[in-house]
Write a protein that holds these residues in place. Structure first.
Motif, short mmCIF file in Angstrom:
data_model
loop_
_atom_site.label_atom_id
_atom_site.label_comp_id
_atom_site.label_asym_id
_atom_site.label_seq_id
_atom_site.Cartn_x
_atom_site.Cartn_y
_atom_site.Cartn_z
N ASP A 142 0.85 -1.19 0.00
CA ASP A 142 0.00 0.00 0.00
C ASP A 142 0.89 1.24 0.00
O ASP A 142 1.61 1.51 0.97
CB ASP A 142 -0.91 -0.02 1.23
CG ASP A 142 -1.93 1.11 1.21
OD1 ASP A 142 -1.81 2.02 0.37
OD2 ASP A 142 -2.86 1.08 2.05
N PRO A 143 0.84 2.04 -1.08
CA PRO A 143 1.73 3.21 -1.16
C PRO A 143 1.26 4.40 -0.32
O PRO A 143 1.99 5.38 -0.19
CB PRO A 143 1.69 3.56 -2.66
CG PRO A 143 0.33 3.12 -3.10
CD PRO A 143 0.00 1.90 -2.28
N THR A 144 0.06 4.31 0.24
CA THR A 144 -0.48 5.47 0.97
C THR A 144 -0.19 5.42 2.47
O THR A 144 -0.51 6.37 3.19
CB THR A 144 -2.00 5.56 0.76
OG1 THR A 144 -2.64 4.40 1.33
CG2 THR A 144 -2.35 5.65 -0.72
N VAL A 145 0.40 4.32 2.95
CA VAL A 145 0.74 4.24 4.38
C VAL A 145 2.00 5.07 4.62
O VAL A 145 3.06 4.77 4.09
CB VAL A 145 0.96 2.77 4.82
CG1 VAL A 145 1.36 2.72 6.29
CG2 VAL A 145 -0.29 1.94 4.57
N ARG A 146 1.89 6.09 5.41
CA ARG A 146 2.98 7.03 5.62
C ARG A 146 4.15 6.37 6.35
O ARG A 146 3.96 5.64 7.32
CB ARG A 146 2.52 8.25 6.42
CG ARG A 146 1.25 8.91 5.90
CD ARG A 146 1.45 9.60 4.58
NE ARG A 146 2.27 10.80 4.68
CZ ARG A 146 2.63 11.53 3.63
NH1 ARG A 146 2.27 11.16 2.40
NH2 ARG A 146 3.35 12.63 3.80
N ASN A 147 5.35 6.62 5.87
CA ASN A 147 6.60 6.27 6.56
C ASN A 147 6.85 4.77 6.68
O ASN A 147 7.81 4.38 7.37
CB ASN A 147 6.65 6.91 7.95
CG ASN A 147 6.52 8.42 7.90
OD1 ASN A 147 7.17 9.08 7.09
ND2 ASN A 147 5.65 8.97 8.73
N ARG A 148 6.03 3.91 6.06
CA ARG A 148 6.27 2.47 6.15
C ARG A 148 7.19 2.03 5.01
O ARG A 148 6.87 2.17 3.83
CB ARG A 148 4.96 1.69 6.07
CG ARG A 148 5.20 0.19 6.14
CD ARG A 148 3.94 -0.64 6.00
NE ARG A 148 4.32 -2.05 5.89
CZ ARG A 148 4.07 -2.83 4.84
NH1 ARG A 148 3.37 -2.37 3.82
NH2 ARG A 148 4.48 -4.08 4.82
N ALA A 149 8.36 1.53 5.36
CA ALA A 149 9.32 1.07 4.35
C ALA A 149 8.84 -0.23 3.72
O ALA A 149 8.27 -1.09 4.39
CB ALA A 149 10.69 0.88 4.99
N PHE A 150 9.07 -0.37 2.41
CA PHE A 150 8.84 -1.67 1.76
C PHE A 150 9.74 -1.79 0.54
O PHE A 150 10.18 -0.79 -0.04
CB PHE A 150 7.37 -1.90 1.41
CG PHE A 150 6.76 -0.94 0.42
CD1 PHE A 150 6.98 -1.08 -0.94
CD2 PHE A 150 5.93 0.09 0.85
CE1 PHE A 150 6.39 -0.21 -1.86
CE2 PHE A 150 5.34 0.96 -0.06
CZ PHE A 150 5.58 0.81 -1.42
N ASP A 151 9.99 -3.04 0.16
CA ASP A 151 10.86 -3.36 -0.98
C ASP A 151 10.37 -4.67 -1.56
O ASP A 151 10.66 -5.75 -1.03
CB ASP A 151 12.31 -3.48 -0.52
CG ASP A 151 13.27 -3.74 -1.67
OD1 ASP A 151 12.80 -3.87 -2.82
OD2 ASP A 151 14.49 -3.83 -1.42
N ARG A 152 9.59 -4.61 -2.64
CA ARG A 152 9.04 -5.82 -3.26
C ARG A 152 9.72 -6.02 -4.62
O ARG A 152 9.92 -5.07 -5.39
CB ARG A 152 7.53 -5.70 -3.45
CG ARG A 152 6.77 -5.54 -2.15
CD ARG A 152 6.72 -6.81 -1.33
NE ARG A 152 5.79 -7.78 -1.87
CZ ARG A 152 5.67 -9.02 -1.40
NH1 ARG A 152 6.46 -9.44 -0.41
NH2 ARG A 152 4.79 -9.86 -1.91
N ARG A 153 10.06 -7.28 -4.92
CA ARG A 153 10.73 -7.61 -6.18
C ARG A 153 9.93 -8.73 -6.86
O ARG A 153 9.75 -9.80 -6.27
CB ARG A 153 12.16 -8.10 -5.94
CG ARG A 153 12.98 -7.20 -4.98
CD ARG A 153 13.73 -6.12 -5.71
NE ARG A 153 14.32 -5.16 -4.79
CZ ARG A 153 15.62 -4.96 -4.68
NH1 ARG A 153 16.46 -5.67 -5.39
NH2 ARG A 153 16.06 -4.03 -3.86
N GLY A 154 9.47 -8.49 -8.08
CA GLY A 154 8.67 -9.50 -8.78
C GLY A 154 9.04 -9.62 -10.24
O GLY A 154 9.77 -8.80 -10.80
#
Length: 922
Positions: A142-154
């Motif tokens: 979810d790109p709208t969650v503020r300040n939550r880091a993520f890194d997805r590779r597909g």
């Protein structure tokens, strides 16, 4: 008031949809066109390439286009897809937000309307695109969650020319709607492919012609009824020199990424371009406010709350790191493109990388645990892999070339053998030629191919396709000087034929008649096409040849090498294209009919990408021809087989609910070919697929509820199916003999083996059994089986359970590791002596010696084990506890004949598979 032609066409299509169920086709189309055009002045309708002179001209074009597009899309079935996912650290979000209507689908809705009304896609295909892009975006974060880091590779795997661009265009539209702020598309290595991709994004996402920055010219999705332009920042254009540059970005006002509107960049995979991008975003860190900059504990600055979606088109090209991770002197930096992509990703606190390719060999051969101290983890698709099947109207490798040793997939009869080029001692371009081997002629086979192009074009006119693009491909070499020379002689031959047709030269017309009678009658009848008479074809040769470009287009990176399909959309471009590397990947040749291809390669991915003839040829499949050597044809058939093996692997992985990290991938080896560049394959090993003389057992079982239920039912059905065969009831087992392999295969096909145990994969076992009947040398060693249902001694009623009406007493096996990820690791289920249950005389032989003895030498044994699972105990002091599972687990073991006549295959395997194979093979 002026209206774009697409605006009118879209309304006509909507009207036709209203009338088609209550009127005949002709009435519905006529009524729809008349309703829309009656109140409009023809001079108000603006077409990008046609200046209309009357309303009748517009009406004829609308009916012609819609008639063709509606009819060719009848009965098309959308392709399926299969998914592998790793949900570690992933929070499901998308479908819940959709259900609660918390996403405003402005971009996606107009793209969907564009596909249906302008591109005339079947509803089923658009719905499948909607479904699969939903699945992809759900696997991001979810790109709208503020300040939550993520890194997805597909990684998304499709077929060559099968619609991957439409897929990632749909993903971009949805990603913008969902809140992704920076979209970067890496669109191959060449400027013409980047320009082609930019044109698609301009029409189908942005809705503005970026080739003219002086004014906002609406195109594509913004020309639809009730659709307007939505602000998007972009610093790349359709022009040849329109790639990203920091200078241009500064020229248009130094625009910074921000939350108010999305930024879209279409760039080449080029070191200087990527470095410019990295500098641009690094400089943004100095000017953006605290809301968009995160200071890490290591003192680094990251772009924050500006989620990035990086789409890597042709992800197997240039992206994989071809250097080893280290040498004797220490850690080595990755290759430049790979390094820069990783650096770019590392600038963002929230990022998703999605690669697209038709040839995923290099991507799956990346080492899954490579992590650099500076650049971080490699681009292995650790989060998900999605394998897309093509729609039913796709003209692909299996359809064209068939499969090895298949009775049903033999390929289409459109291959015309070339034996006067690309041979070891050919006068024209021998197999191993140099840049100085510039020819002074073209072979007879190429001259014939040009004649075929003219005949096919004439017949397409007869089929109402005269205003569609029509292309011939000639691809013999990578050397520009040789391509230029071929162009001269092809032009000379084309003009000879053109003049002969225009002047009705009897001898030249006879050349065409002989070719038509020899190939076209035969092939069209074989493929069930509409056969025209020679007189009809002859009468259309002249208009067909007069429409064609008189000079071939040489596509090799020199000035003016663009095929301008866009500006000939209304009337259709009819052209011969000659080229090499620029034609070998990504670039779409519209309406490709005749292919003359004699350029050899020893790499699976290179050969498959060179196959520009794959795609959609609805309505003229029988008019297509592939002129190539017999060797190249057989190589393509082998690659088709390898691709289908890989796709079956995806399906099996998906069925087992595997993650990309858990399950290795295999690719068939060929004695003369490699899957991909040797440097990209440094993390692979060649492995034989053989079970000869081995004991295969399910050392790991799945504890997943649905799989337990499935396997319980599979065993019940299997035991019931054994009732017609001789059975002997023993003290601690039941034994059936003379069981045909089809009964065993049916069980194996329905049983789902554990995802992380390749040696006991039922799909591999079936493949090995069926391998014995392939090719010229077959054997019957695995045709008949013995089957045992194992049990503890049944002396008392205590602990008895019934399996298909038979009393059995299950075995207790303890798991040797904690029960996580639904894995029941029992290690061994076979007891000493189990393999001898079908031996008539006693023997002291064991292991491979036992499997050389009769009956095992010519008779495999499969044994089914009902199990009770004791939970893992770290120490003996812990209490014994039985796991409570939905259904009783069943394992199986196969004692294989140690017979030298059994056949094997070989596979290239990646690092994941190698680790699992070492751990699990007997």
């Amino acid at each position: 008031m002026s209206r774009p032609y697409n605006f009118i066409k879209s309304i006509v299509k909507d009207n036709y949809e209203l009338f088609k169920d209550v009127m005949t086709y002709e009435q519905a189309m006529e009524t729809a066109v008349s309703n829309v055009l009656t109140p409009i002045d023809f001079s108000d309708i603006i077409h990008p390439t046609i200046a209309f002179t009357s309303k009748e001209e517009i009406k004829d074009l609308l009916i012609t286009e819609l008639q063709y597009e509606v009819n060719i899309n009848q009965g098309i079935e959308a392709g399926e897809y299969h998914t592998l996912t790793d949900d570690q650290d992933h929070i499901p979000w998308y479908r819940e937000k959709v259900a609660e209507e918390r996403i405003n689908f402005r971009f996606w809705k107009r793209y969907r309307k564009y596909l249906l009304n302008i591109k005339q896609w079947p509803v089923s295909t658009v719905n499948r695109l909607d479904e699969i892009t939903d699945d992809i975006i759900e696997r991001l974060e979810d790109p709208t969650v503020r300040n939550r880091a993520f890194d997805r590779r597909g990684l998304v795997v499709g077929y060559v020319q099968s619609g991957k661009t439409a897929n990632f265009t749909g993903l971009i539209n949805k990603a913008i709607d969902a809140g992704y702020k920076v979209i970067i598309v890496l669109s191959g290595m060449h400027k013409n492919l980047r320009s082609q991709t930019q044109m698609r994004i301009d029409e189908e996402v942005i809705g503005r012609d970026t080739s003219d920055q002086a004014q906002v010219k609406r195109i594509g999705v913004t020309t639809l009824p009730n659709e307007g332009y939505i602000n998007v920042d972009t610093f790349t254009t359709q022009d040849d020199g329109g790639d990203f540059s920091r200078g241009f970005a500064q020229q248009v006002g130094g625009v910074q990424p921000g939350s108010d509107r999305p930024m879209i960049l279409i760039v080449k995979k080029n070191v200087s371009v990527l470095q410019n991008l990295i500098r641009y975003f690094r400089e943004s860190l100095d000017t953006l406010g605290d809301e968009y900059v995160l200071q890490t504990s290591e003192g680094e600055s990251l772009l924050n709350n500006l989620p990035l979606l990086l789409i890597d088109d042709e992800a197997d090209q240039a992206t994989p790191n071809t250097r080893p991770p280290a040498n004797d002197t220490g850690e080595l930096d990755p290759t430049s493109i790979n390094r820069n992509i990783r650096q770019l990703l590392n600038l963002f606190n929230q990022k998703a990388y999605v690669g697209y390719t038709a040839t995923p060999f290099a991507n799956i051969f990346m080492h899954h645990e490579n992590e650099h101290s500076v650049y971080g983890k490699d681009l292995f698709p650790s989060s998900f892999i999605i394998s897309m099947e093509a729609p039913s109207n796709y003209f692909g490798p299996v359809q064209v070339f068939g499969l090895n040793d298949s009775e049903t997939e033999r390929g289409l009869p459109i291959h015309i053998t070339v034996d006067d080029a690309s041979m070891p001692h050919s006068d024209f371009l021998p197999l191993r030629h140099r840049s100085t081997d510039v020819p002074n002629h073209i072979p007879e086979s190429m001259k014939e191919a040009v004649k075929s192009f003219i005949i096919s074009s004439a017949i397409r006119r007869l089929r109402g396709q005269g205003n569609k693009h029509n292309t011939m491909l000639i691809h013999c070499t990578r050397f520009n000087d040789i391509q230029d020379a071929i162009g001269i002689y092809v032009e000379e031959e084309f003009n000879r034929l053109r003049e002969g047709i225009v002047n009705e030269d009897i001898d030249i017309i006879e050349e065409f008649r002989i070719l038509f009678e020899r190939d076209y009658v035969r092939i069209t009848l074989q493929m069930g096409g509409l056969l025209n008479s020679w007189d009809e074809v002859r009468n259309n040769l002249k208009p067909a040849v007069l429409k064609m470009e008189r000079r071939p287009h040489i596509i090799n990176g020199t000035a003016g090498d663009i095929l301008d399909y866009k500006n000939r959309e209304g009337s259709g471009l009819s052209v011969i294209a000659i080229g090499g590397d620029k034609l070998s990947r990504g670039l779409t040749l519209e309406g490709l009919t005749i292919s003359y291809f004699t350029r050899a390669s020893t790499l699976y991915d290179t050969l498959m990408q060179m196959g520009r003839w794959f795609g959609y040829r609805t309505g003229f499949e029988d008019l297509c021809r592939i002129y190539t050597t017999n060797d190249l044809f057989s190589w393509y058939r082998h690659i088709s087989t390898a691709f289908e093996t890989l796709r079956k692997e995806f399906m099996e992985m998906s069925r087992q609910k595997s993650t990309p990290m858990e399950f290795g991938l295999r690719v068939l080896s060929h004695p003369d070919m490699m899957a991909t560049n040797a440097m990209k394959m440094r993390h692979t090993t060649t492995l034989p697929l053989t079970y000869k003389g081995k004991l295969t057992e399910t050392s790991s079982l799945s504890g997943d509820r649905s799989i337990l239920v499935n396997n319980y039912n599979a065993v019940e059905t299997f035991v019931q199916a054994l009732s017609p065969f001789p059975m002997e009831e023993k003290e601690n087992s039941y034994l059936w003999t003379d069981v045909p392999k089809e009964t065993v295969i049916s069980f194996l096909d329905s049983y789902i083996s554990y995802r992380g145990a390749p040696a006991s994969s039922t799909k591999r076992i079936i493949e090995f059994i069926e391998k014995q009947k392939e090719g010229d040398t077959t054997n019957d060693i695995l045709d008949v089986w013995n089957v045992a249902l194992a049990s503890l001694r049944r002396g008392t009623q205590e602990g008895l359970v019934q399996i298909a009406g038979l009393d059995v007493k299950p075995f207790t096996r303890s798991i040797k590791e904690a029960f996580v990820n639904n894995r029941l690791f029992v290690k061994r289920i076979v007891s000493p002596g189990d393999e001898k249950v079908d031996f008539v005389t006693e023997t002291t032989a064991t292991s491979e010696e036992l499997r050389k003895s009769l009956p095992r030498l010519n008779r495999p044994l499969i044994t089914i084990y009902p199990l009770i699972i004791e939970n893992f105990r770290a120490t003996d002091a812990e209490p014994v506890e039985m796991l409570s599972l939905e259904k009783m687990p069943f394992g199986f073991a196969i004692s294989w004949p140690n017979n030298d006549n059994l056949k094997e295959s070989t596979y290239d395997i990646n690092s994941v598979y190698e680790e699992l194979e070492i751990a699990n093979y007997d």
